[in-house]
Design a protein around this motif. Structure first.
Motif, PDB file in Angstrom:
ATOM      1  N   CYS A  90       0.877  -1.219  -0.045  1.00 48.99           N
ATOM      2  CA  CYS A  90       0.072  -0.095   0.109  1.00 48.99           C
ATOM      3  C   CYS A  90       0.739   1.332   0.006  1.00 48.99           C
ATOM      4  N   GLU A  91       2.211   1.126   0.328  1.00 43.62           N
ATOM      5  CA  GLU A  91       2.931   2.352   0.273  1.00 43.62           C
ATOM      6  C   GLU A  91       4.199   1.990  -0.435  1.00 43.62           C
ATOM      7  N   GLN A  92       4.655   2.786  -1.302  1.00 43.19           N
ATOM      8  CA  GLN A  92       5.981   2.687  -2.269  1.00 43.19           C
ATOM      9  C   GLN A  92       7.058   3.470  -1.705  1.00 43.19           C
ATOM     10  N   PRO A  93       8.311   2.918  -1.847  1.00 43.83           N
ATOM     11  CA  PRO A  93       9.515   3.832  -1.272  1.00 43.83           C
ATOM     12  C   PRO A  93       9.830   4.748  -2.146  1.00 43.83           C
ATOM     13  N   ASP A  94      10.576   5.906  -1.577  1.00 44.00           N
ATOM     14  CA  ASP A  94      11.033   7.211  -2.254  1.00 44.00           C
ATOM     15  C   ASP A  94      11.389   7.130  -3.539  1.00 44.00           C
ATOM     16  N   ALA A  95      12.022   5.863  -3.753  1.00 43.54           N
ATOM     17  CA  ALA A  95      12.802   5.783  -5.327  1.00 43.54           C
ATOM     18  C   ALA A  95      11.491   5.713  -6.239  1.00 43.54           C
ATOM     19  N   VAL A  96      10.759   5.106  -5.946  1.00 46.77           N
ATOM     20  CA  VAL A  96       9.211   5.083  -6.825  1.00 46.77           C
ATOM     21  C   VAL A  96       8.770   6.469  -6.853  1.00 46.77           C
ATOM     22  N   GLN A  97       8.616   7.414  -6.016  1.00 47.64           N
ATOM     23  CA  GLN A  97       8.202   8.705  -6.080  1.00 47.64           C
ATOM     24  C   GLN A  97       9.451   9.630  -7.126  1.00 47.64           C
ATOM     25  N   ASN A  98      10.484   9.362  -6.792  1.00 46.71           N
ATOM     26  CA  ASN A  98      11.398   9.993  -7.597  1.00 46.71           C
ATOM     27  C   ASN A  98      11.410   9.669  -9.081  1.00 46.71           C
ATOM     28  N   ALA A  99      11.129   8.494  -9.356  1.00 46.92           N
ATOM     29  CA  ALA A  99      10.879   7.754 -10.597  1.00 46.92           C
ATOM     30  C   ALA A  99       9.731   8.387 -11.271  1.00 46.92           C
ATOM     31  N   LEU A 100       8.541   8.563 -10.655  1.00 48.05           N
ATOM     32  CA  LEU A 100       7.355   9.010 -11.019  1.00 48.05           C
ATOM     33  C   LEU A 100       7.653  10.634 -11.494  1.00 48.05           C
ATOM     34  N   ARG A 101       8.233  11.165 -10.780  1.00 51.48           N
ATOM     35  CA  ARG A 101       8.721  12.642 -11.245  1.00 51.48           C
ATOM     36  C   ARG A 101       9.525  12.916 -12.413  1.00 51.48           C
ATOM     37  N   LEU A 102      10.437  11.797 -12.457  1.00 49.67           N
ATOM     38  CA  LEU A 102      11.363  11.863 -13.719  1.00 49.67           C
ATOM     39  C   LEU A 102      10.357  11.601 -14.994  1.00 49.67           C
ATOM     40  N   LEU A 103       9.279  10.753 -14.698  1.00 47.80           N
ATOM     41  CA  LEU A 103       8.412  10.368 -15.999  1.00 47.80           C
ATOM     42  C   LEU A 103       7.359  11.219 -16.345  1.00 47.80           C
ATOM     43  N   CYS A 104       7.290  12.282 -15.220  1.00 49.29           N
ATOM     44  CA  CYS A 104       6.187  13.186 -15.779  1.00 49.29           C
ATOM     45  C   CYS A 104       7.238  14.751 -15.851  1.00 49.29           C
ATOM     46  N   SER A 105       8.321  14.710 -15.763  1.00 48.30           N
ATOM     47  CA  SER A 105       8.993  16.031 -16.073  1.00 48.30           C
ATOM     48  C   SER A 105      10.178  16.129 -17.159  1.00 48.30           C
ATOM     49  N   PRO A 106      11.320  15.793 -16.560  1.00 45.87           N
ATOM     50  CA  PRO A 106      12.469  15.870 -17.442  1.00 45.87           C
ATOM     51  C   PRO A 106      12.585  15.026 -18.683  1.00 45.87           C
ATOM     52  N   GLY A 107      11.837  13.672 -18.341  1.00 45.67           N
ATOM     53  CA  GLY A 107      11.698  12.763 -19.790  1.00 45.67           C
ATOM     54  C   GLY A 107      10.838  13.585 -20.826  1.00 45.67           C
ATOM     55  N   PRO A 108       9.731  13.650 -20.631  1.00 45.90           N
ATOM     56  CA  PRO A 108       8.820  14.304 -21.574  1.00 45.90           C
ATOM     57  C   PRO A 108       9.322  15.497 -22.150  1.00 45.90           C
ATOM     58  N   ALA A 109       9.872  16.460 -21.284  1.00 43.18           N
ATOM     59  CA  ALA A 109      10.284  17.615 -21.655  1.00 43.18           C
ATOM     60  C   ALA A 109      11.438  17.469 -22.658  1.00 43.18           C
ATOM     61  N   ALA A 110      12.389  16.643 -22.471  1.00 45.32           N
ATOM     62  CA  ALA A 110      13.318  16.249 -23.508  1.00 45.32           C
ATOM     63  C   ALA A 110      12.901  15.815 -24.856  1.00 45.32           C
ATOM     64  N   LEU A 111      11.734  15.234 -24.767  1.00 40.30           N
ATOM     65  CA  LEU A 111      11.035  14.664 -26.023  1.00 40.30           C
ATOM     66  C   LEU A 111      10.505  15.776 -26.773  1.00 40.30           C
ATOM     67  N   VAL A 112       9.802  16.777 -26.087  1.00 38.24           N
ATOM     68  CA  VAL A 112       9.301  17.791 -26.586  1.00 38.24           C
ATOM     69  C   VAL A 112      10.333  18.571 -27.454  1.00 38.24           C
ATOM     70  N   LEU A 113      11.498  18.905 -27.024  1.00 40.94           N
ATOM     71  CA  LEU A 113      12.685  19.629 -27.489  1.00 40.94           C
ATOM     72  C   LEU A 113      12.975  18.775 -28.853  1.00 40.94           C
ATOM     73  N   LEU A 114      12.832  17.521 -28.647  1.00 36.01           N
ATOM     74  CA  LEU A 114      13.120  16.745 -30.103  1.00 36.01           C
ATOM     75  C   LEU A 114      12.195  17.045 -30.986  1.00 36.01           C
ATOM     76  N   TYR A 115      11.031  17.267 -30.621  1.00 34.45           N
ATOM     77  CA  TYR A 115       9.917  17.364 -31.518  1.00 34.45           C
ATOM     78  C   TYR A 115      10.350  18.735 -32.085  1.00 34.45           C
ATOM     79  N   ALA A 116      10.636  19.687 -31.345  1.00 31.09           N
ATOM     80  CA  ALA A 116      10.960  21.091 -32.010  1.00 31.09           C
ATOM     81  C   ALA A 116      11.975  21.092 -33.040  1.00 31.09           C
ATOM     82  N   PHE A 117      12.909  20.221 -32.713  1.00 34.31           N
ATOM     83  CA  PHE A 117      14.077  20.108 -33.700  1.00 34.31           C
ATOM     84  C   PHE A 117      13.782  19.457 -34.883  1.00 34.31           C
TER      85      PHE A 117
END
Length: 587
Positions: free
Chosen positions: A510-537
């Motif tokens: 029922c509870e997830q470790p901090d590593a999972v929360q950090n992974a979710l932040r990674l999947l919802c912020s810097p990862g998609p942002a990098a793909l958007v920059l590739l889209y613009a290129f």
């Protein structure tokens, strides 16, 4: 009435001696005489009314000249001195090229069998497989990755079959109707738990992988002909762009409807307090309740898909007078030629990057709300806000696109979207709900451009390909485009689940470790942002400018005239006589 009589009438004034006008009148005379011959009854005295009707329907060239003199029709010899390659003034679309409003709506409603199952599956499948089916993240990622990878065969194959069976008539519509029953069956079975939750992981993997592959095949059989259907409604690119905007808006409306229906039905299963029992394990009663709720939601979506599919099937037709040159070479060579077309490569790359970015965010947003923000009860409302703003943004982006051009519009959307991703990565877990909703609203508005621009560019790519190769191969173009759409969705979800597996996600806890929360932040912020920059290129590298698009339209227009007038067209063009576009359309 003879040719010489028309020529004497046309030569009565000096400014009526234009070779261009004489040519147009002579061609029109031949057409009119053949039509009078075919339509006038043998006994002309006994049926004067029908003759008058025919004359009204097929006016005499001399009557046309009189109208020109009175100012009712422009004089082609004096109304324009621009060449055929010079952009003409804004012209009125011919009635035959206008798509009626009811048909635009029927075409738009046809987006429901794609948008409703695809969006709801993308948003809810991750949490369903992990927390309801209790399928381990590594097996869940295999379901999504292998299911989407199967599209590498099914999408091009369906594109080939549609291309080979394309005939004048309603071929595309029948393909769509054939796909609906399989789509309904596969989507409903996706939300059925075949065996006890968490047990026999390999058996559950095989079941969902089979259902998921069947669902992707049904998506393909419906999606490829549906995407190409707009090309067979009109020859006018502006009408196609408007129909595309109708379709994009409808997709967002149906996505909102799907999220609202599924989210509303399963909302009471998202309460974290009811998931776990006193021992900290998942509550069996909650699992049974969640299974039942997801099945009800699946049935509701299937009912909407069936209704919308019938509306599109009965409300649309393919115009038989729109002739698309078929490929003179083998399917394999045609596919190779399409995939080597440089504008298509850059367009597919840009679309893949943007759609992958959006899919990764959508697929993990529910887990992000649940484990990082601890606001899972706000997830459905946040998604509705996001999708509403996408729908509101599409007409705005359509107007901006017509004003500034497609590439400039794409850049503006990127500049708005990047800060939204930055906010998702920076906000703490106790952030205000207002900030979350505001971020979703702005991000949704920006994503609207990403939904509209690639689909508006695709007809331009096909026109450019036609100019260079004298063939179109619409089904191949749309087949691979739909493939990259679905593969991006599957790849985004599969990679996300693989990252969660590495971070140590436990679907029975029922509870997830901090590593999972950090992974979710990674999947919802810097990862998609990098793909958007590739889209613009890739949009920057996309070689078809608005000027090039207009030039291609003029080349294709000349080809239409050449097919219509044959050798006479070549003779007059070689003499450098300038043809006025409006006059040609008038005659």
């Amino acid at each position: 009435m003879t040719i010489s009589k028309r020529e004497r009438t046309a030569n009565s004034e000096s400014d009526w001696n234009s070779p261009k006008l004489v040519y147009a009148i002579s061609k029109l005379s031949v057409d009119m005489e053949s039509r009078y011959k075919d339509t006038t009854p043998d006994n002309t005295e006994s049926q004067p009314k029908e003759i008058d009707d025919n004359k009204e329907r097929y006016p005499s060239p001399c009557d046309t000249i009189e109208k020109i003199k009175k100012g009712e029709v422009d004089n082609p010899s004096t109304s324009s001195q621009t060449s055929i390659s010079t952009p003409a003034k804004k012209r009125k679309i011919k009635d035959s090229d206008k798509i009626p409003l009811q048909k635009k709506l029927a075409l738009a409603i046809g987006a429901a069998p794609l948008a409703l199952p695809l969006v709801t599956a993308t948003v809810f499948i991750t949490l369903f497989l992990l927390d309801v089916v209790l399928l381990e993240p590594k097996y869940s990622s295999l379901v999504l990755l292998l299911g989407r990878s199967f599209d590498a065969v099914s999408d091009p194959l369906v594109g080939f079959l549609v291309n080979k069976t394309q005939r004048k008539g309603n071929t595309l519509k029948y393909w769509m109707g054939f796909a609906i029953p399989f789509l309904l069956l596969a989507y409903f079975m996706l939300w059925v738990v075949p065996m006890k939750n968490g047990e026999n992981q390999i058996g559950i993997l095989c079941y969902y992988l089979s259902i998921y592959i069947l669902l992707q095949i049904a998506f393909t059989i419906y999606g490829v002909p549906y995407a190409a259907l707009i090309m067979f409604q009109t020859n006018d690119q502006r009408e196609r762009d408007i129909a595309t905007a109708f379709r994009m808006t409808a997709e967002i409306v149906f996505a909102i409807l799907g999220i609202g229906v599924v989210g509303g039905i399963v909302s009471d299963t998202l309460d974290s307090d009811s998931v776990c029992d006193d021992s900290g394990d998942v509550n069996d009663d909650w699992l049974k309740k969640a299974e039942r709720k997801y099945m009800i939601a699946g049935g509701a979506i299937c009912a909407l898909v069936l209704f919308s599919g019938l509306v599109t099937f009965l409300g649309t037709n393919e115009r038989s007078d729109i002739t698309i040159p078929s490929s003179k070479i083998s399917t394999a060579k045609a596919t190779k030629r399409v995939l080597k077309h440089t504008p298509y490569i850059y367009l597919m790359a840009s679309y893949f990057c943007m759609y992958l970015s959006v899919t990764i965010t959508q697929g993990n947003l529910q887990l992000y709300f649940k484990y990082h923000l601890d606001k899972v009860d706000h997830f459905t409302y946040a998604m509705v806000v996001l999708l509403v703003c996408i729908g509101v943004g599409i007409p705005v982006w359509q107007a901006v696109m017509l004003k500034l051009g497609k590439k400039s519009t794409a850049y503006i959307g990127v500049l708005i979207l990047i800060p939204c991703y930055a906010v998702l990565g920076a906000v703490p877990s106790d952030t205000s709900v207002v900030i979350v909703y505001a971020t979703c609203a702005v991000a949704g508005f920006a994503i609207g451009s990403a939904y509209l621009i690639p689909w508006s560019m695709l007809p331009d790519v096909i026109d450019n390909y036609t100019v260079e190769n004298s063939e179109r191969n619409e089904s191949i173009f749309f087949g691979f485009f739909v493939f990259f759409n679905k593969f991006a969705a599957g790849a985004g979800l599969g990679v996300s689940l693989a990252v969660l597996e590495i971070a140590g996600y436990d679907n029975e806890a029922c509870e997830q470790p901090d590593a999972v929360q950090n992974a979710l932040r990674l999947l919802c912020s810097p990862g998609p942002a990098a793909l958007v920059l590739l889209y613009a290129f890739f949009v920057f590298m996309y070689p078809i400018t608005d000027k090039k698009c207009k030039e291609n339209k003029e080349v294709l227009k000349q080809r239409i005239l050449r097919e219509r007038y044959g050798a006479d067209f070549h003779r007059y063009v070689n003499r450098s006589f300038e043809f006025d576009n409006e006059a040609i359309e008038t005659f």
